[in-house]
Design a protein around this motif. Structure first.
Motif, mmCIF file in Angstrom:
data_model
loop_
_atom_site.group_PDB
_atom_site.id
_atom_site.type_symbol
_atom_site.label_atom_id
_atom_site.label_comp_id
_atom_site.label_asym_id
_atom_site.label_seq_id
_atom_site.Cartn_x
_atom_site.Cartn_y
_atom_site.Cartn_z
ATOM 1 N N PRO A 86 0.762 -1.258 0.000
ATOM 2 C CA PRO A 86 0.000 0.000 0.000
ATOM 3 C C PRO A 86 0.790 1.305 0.000
ATOM 4 C CG PRO A 86 -0.088 -1.032 2.141
ATOM 5 C CD PRO A 86 0.612 -1.988 1.253
ATOM 6 N N ASN A 87 2.001 1.321 0.500
ATOM 7 C CA ASN A 87 2.658 2.622 0.650
ATOM 8 C C ASN A 87 3.675 2.891 -0.456
ATOM 9 O OD1 ASN A 87 1.276 3.286 3.002
ATOM 10 N ND2 ASN A 87 2.716 2.089 4.241
ATOM 11 N N ILE A 115 0.908 7.621 -11.522
ATOM 12 C CA ILE A 115 -0.180 7.775 -10.565
ATOM 13 C C ILE A 115 -1.488 7.249 -11.157
ATOM 14 C CG2 ILE A 115 -1.567 9.475 -9.333
ATOM 15 C CD1 ILE A 115 1.019 11.091 -8.991
ATOM 16 N N ALA A 116 -1.681 7.492 -12.455
ATOM 17 C CA ALA A 116 -2.915 7.034 -13.101
ATOM 18 C C ALA A 116 -3.019 5.516 -13.076
ATOM 19 C CB ALA A 116 -2.948 7.534 -14.538
ATOM 20 N N VAL A 122 -4.151 2.315 -2.866
ATOM 21 C CA VAL A 122 -2.717 2.573 -2.717
ATOM 22 C C VAL A 122 -2.520 3.994 -2.217
ATOM 23 C CG1 VAL A 122 -0.649 3.050 -4.060
ATOM 24 C CG2 VAL A 122 -1.847 0.899 -4.362
ATOM 25 N N ASN A 123 -1.689 4.092 -1.228
ATOM 26 C CA ASN A 123 -1.448 5.390 -0.621
ATOM 27 C C ASN A 123 -0.087 5.865 -1.106
ATOM 28 O OD1 ASN A 123 -0.941 7.436 1.229
ATOM 29 N ND2 ASN A 123 -0.275 5.955 2.786
ATOM 30 N N LYS A 175 7.295 4.832 5.994
ATOM 31 C CA LYS A 175 7.803 3.520 5.597
ATOM 32 C C LYS A 175 7.196 3.161 4.256
ATOM 33 C CE LYS A 175 10.045 1.833 9.375
ATOM 34 N NZ LYS A 175 11.181 2.715 9.218
ATOM 35 N N TYR A 176 7.954 3.400 3.190
ATOM 36 C CA TYR A 176 7.400 3.097 1.875
ATOM 37 C C TYR A 176 7.788 1.697 1.452
ATOM 38 C CZ TYR A 176 12.072 4.519 0.365
ATOM 39 O OH TYR A 176 13.422 4.619 0.214
ATOM 40 N N ASP A 177 6.896 1.074 0.664
ATOM 41 C CA ASP A 177 7.198 -0.269 0.170
ATOM 42 C C ASP A 177 7.657 -0.215 -1.275
ATOM 43 O OD1 ASP A 177 6.001 -1.400 2.569
ATOM 44 O OD2 ASP A 177 4.108 -0.754 1.670
ATOM 45 N N PHE A 178 7.233 0.858 -1.951
ATOM 46 C CA PHE A 178 7.505 0.927 -3.386
ATOM 47 C C PHE A 178 7.909 2.350 -3.710
ATOM 48 C CE2 PHE A 178 6.286 1.395 -7.832
ATOM 49 C CZ PHE A 178 6.755 0.220 -8.385
ATOM 50 N N GLY A 179 9.173 2.545 -4.017
ATOM 51 C CA GLY A 179 9.653 3.901 -4.270
ATOM 52 C C GLY A 179 10.167 4.044 -5.696
#
Lengths: 293, 159
Positions: A86-87, A115-116, A122-123, A175-179
């Motif tokens: 999610p992050n 983003i689209a 998803v945050n 805490k991001y999971d996907f950067g």
């Protein structure tokens, strides 16, 4: 007063409606002068960005191992991140300065496209580097703005700038999971690639499949390593971005000078033609006046 | 049955391990050493590199086991192929040794040792010592400690 009036070609044209191509001599002269001034400005801007580009390109060479070295570890260790988590974090890298073609809007476009595609629930948070990306993204995704950095692009980026940005991300507690980091990679004077570079969180690195191959890794080492890796990636991105920006500005200003030159030629032609017409008409007036006597 | 399963399992494992080893059978080392201002080596082939890391100094030879480490202030010594030995002082950064025998040393700052100014280091050492003694908060103390250690390493590098 009479003299001024007789110099105008279209005496019956009302002064309030300006018809193109039928302007008075004075109008054309003013316009010609302003276009010449614009050309002077774009020419000098081109010279400035050419000098800045030369420096940025020279500084880019030692910066490349930072990006490539860090990337090659992520490749070899097969670090991956799961976009269903999610992050998400998006770093959009531009600068404060415009007048350099579509370089900033390409980054923003890539961010918008990502983003689209994001799934529902998803945050995501956006970090803007440079005012240009901030202005656009702030309007569209006001809720998701996280941090923004300005004062980018005036002077060549340094490692200290990159460390500061990396430190802010680390200390933000998000805490991001996907950067992902979006920036322009310099290819040549006339081309650049807008690239998405994954930025991995500590967890993604720690859970990488092939990390077990690596010897003598403890939590401390991994943490410090990842922090420095993030700073190096940002540094690499800043340098690539700065170089493509300067080269792109150079091209843009060259184009602008060329266009202004064409415009000056055309205006000069119209100016001369109009002047000739005025002289001819005055002569006719005089001659016909003399003939009437 | 269980023995068989065990066997097949270890068998697969061994195959995996041997493949990994055979994959990195390069005799050369692809060494990259860079600081933001200068790229000293780019995929160069060198004999050996000695690096100072937080977990102790160590030497890197070709086919070193893959590893990650963090640089601490100290001297990186590079033994080039033709036998020349070059010394660089680094303030911090990352060391990556990949399984394809490529080695990356990325420093926050790096300079050849012969460019260091002994007088400036002595002054800095004294100043950082003073700061360390006068520091009151934990953060101040840690910062002073870092600069003191860096100066200490610098003066050691010149000996």
């Amino acid at each position: 007063m009479e003299a001024v009036l007789s110099r105008s070609v279209q005496i019956f044209t009302p002064t309030c409606t300006h018809v193109r191509g039928m302007a008075t001599l004075k109008d054309i002269r003013i316009r010609l002068k302003s276009v010449t001034n614009i050309q002077k400005i774009t020419k000098s801007m081109k010279m400035v960005s050419a000098a800045k580009y030369a420096r940025a390109e020279r500084e880019l060479r030692p910066a490349r191992p930072y990006g490539k070295g860090t990337q090659s570890f992520y490749d070899r260790a097969e670090v991956t991140q799961d976009d269903s988590k999610p992050n998400h974090l998006i770093v959009s890298m531009t600068s404060d300065r415009g007048l350099c073609g579509g370089i900033h809007s390409n980054v923003v476009k890539a961010v918008k496209a990502e983003i689209a595609e994001k799934k529902v629930g998803v945050n995501f948070k956006i970090i803007c580097i440079g005012d240009k990306t901030k202005l656009v993204l702030q309007r569209l995704y006001n809720q998701n703005m996280f941090y923004s950095f300005n004062n980018v692009g005036k002077t060549p980026p340094t490692f200290a700038d990159a460390s500061f940005i990396a430190k802010t991300i680390m200390e933000s507690g998000y805490k991001y999971d996907f950067g992902t980091m979006y920036f322009n990679v310099f290819k040549s004077v006339v081309s650049y690639n807008t690239t998405a570079q994954p930025i991995f969180s500590e967890e993604s690195v720690a859970t990488a499949e092939k990390l077990t191959l690596y010897d003598s890794i403890d939590e401390d080492v991994l943490k410090s390593y990842n922090e420095f890796a993030l700073a190096s990636l940002i540094y690499y991105g800043l340098k690539e971005g700065a170089c493509s920006e300067q080269s792109s500005r150079m091209t843009a200003m060259e184009g602008a000078s060329k266009n202004a030159g064409e415009m000056i030629d055309k205006l000069q032609m119209t100016y001369n033609r109009t002047r000739q017409a005025v002289i001819t008409r005055e002569l006719i007036e005089i001659i016909s006046g003399a003939a009437a006597l | 049955m269980s023995v068989l399963r065990h066997l097949t399992r270890t068998n697969g494992l061994l195959a995996k391990v041997t493949r990994e080893i055979s994959k990195r059978s390069y005799a050369d080392m692809s060494f990259t050493f860079s600081s933001p201002g200068n790229a000293y080596y780019q995929n160069a082939n060198v004999k050996q590199v000695d690096v100072p890391s937080l977990s102790g100094s160590f030497g890197i030879l070709p086919e070193h086991v893959p590893s990650l480490a963090v640089l601490k202030p100290g001297v990186v010594t590079v033994f080039e192929e033709d036998g020349a030995v070059k010394k660089y002082f680094v303030s911090g950064g990352n060391i990556t040794i990949n399984d394809d025998s490529s080695v990356q040393v990325l420093a926050e700052e790096a300079h050849p040792v012969d460019r260091l100014d002994a007088q400036a280091i002595r002054d800095g050492l004294a100043k950082s010592q003073q700061e360390l003694n006068s520091a009151t908060t934990d953060i101040q103390k840690a910062e002073a400690q870092i600069s003191f250690e860096c100066y200490e390493a610098l003066s050691k590098a010149l000996e």
